[in-house]
Enzyme design. Sequence first.
Site, short mmCIF file in Angstrom:
data_model
loop_
_atom_site.label_atom_id
_atom_site.label_comp_id
_atom_site.label_asym_id
_atom_site.label_seq_id
_atom_site.Cartn_x
_atom_site.Cartn_y
_atom_site.Cartn_z
N LYS A 1 125.96 73.14 115.61
CA LYS A 1 125.96 71.74 116.34
C LYS A 1 127.42 71.48 116.69
O LYS A 1 128.31 71.94 115.63
CB LYS A 1 125.29 70.64 115.73
CG LYS A 1 123.95 70.42 115.66
CD LYS A 1 123.52 69.15 115.10
CE LYS A 1 122.92 69.43 113.84
NZ LYS A 1 122.31 68.33 113.07
N GLU B 1 129.65 83.40 107.38
CA GLU B 1 130.19 82.71 106.23
C GLU B 1 129.51 82.32 105.08
O GLU B 1 128.63 81.37 105.58
CB GLU B 1 131.14 81.79 106.93
CG GLU B 1 132.27 82.13 108.04
CD GLU B 1 133.13 80.94 108.47
OE1 GLU B 1 133.36 80.24 107.60
OE2 GLU B 1 133.60 81.34 109.57
#
Length: 157
Positions: free
Chosen positions: A109, A81
Amino acid sequence: GAMRHLPYFCRGEVVKGFGRGSKELGIPTANFSEQVVESFPSDIPTGIYYGWACVGNGDVHKMVLSIGWNPFYKNIKKSVETHIIHTFKEDFYGEILSIVITGYIRPEKNFDSLDALISAIQEDIEEAKRQLDLPEHLKLKEDNFFHLPEGKIANNR
Ligand code: ADP
Ligand code: MG
């Protein structure tokens, strides 16, 4: 690590994503099709990258990009993306997005809150902007890849 795959050139159609609401967060991400994602090296690490992007034969802009695990495929397939650091007048689904990935910022994360996620992304964007002004990254903005006919995919060029 990530660096040995870079710079990485890629071109493909912008498709509908997962409707994660990235746009509502002010950080729309243009998703590549599963087929384009499959063409990425299978050992390229997931995480946040930066580089240059252009829609159709438009201007070349700075971008940040995430290579992550695709929730549609139970996280066994990747998604790619691109958030282009530019304000577009309109969406560009169905258009051809050309990118060159020039650097790596950090691994994926998990965040405790939406606010924490958004500020991390804002920091990624600032880091990308700074890095991309350095000569080794800036020079790729002018790469012929962005001026070639749409059919040609780089890393096979
Ligand atoms: P989706 O889940 O369909 O990917 P997003 O909320 O991530 O939806 O929005 C992505 C779409 O927003 C892109 O496909 C593109 O058409 C549009 N868009 C508008 N501005 C940008 C931008 N600066 N960077 C990336 N996509 C953008
Ligand atoms: Mg998206």
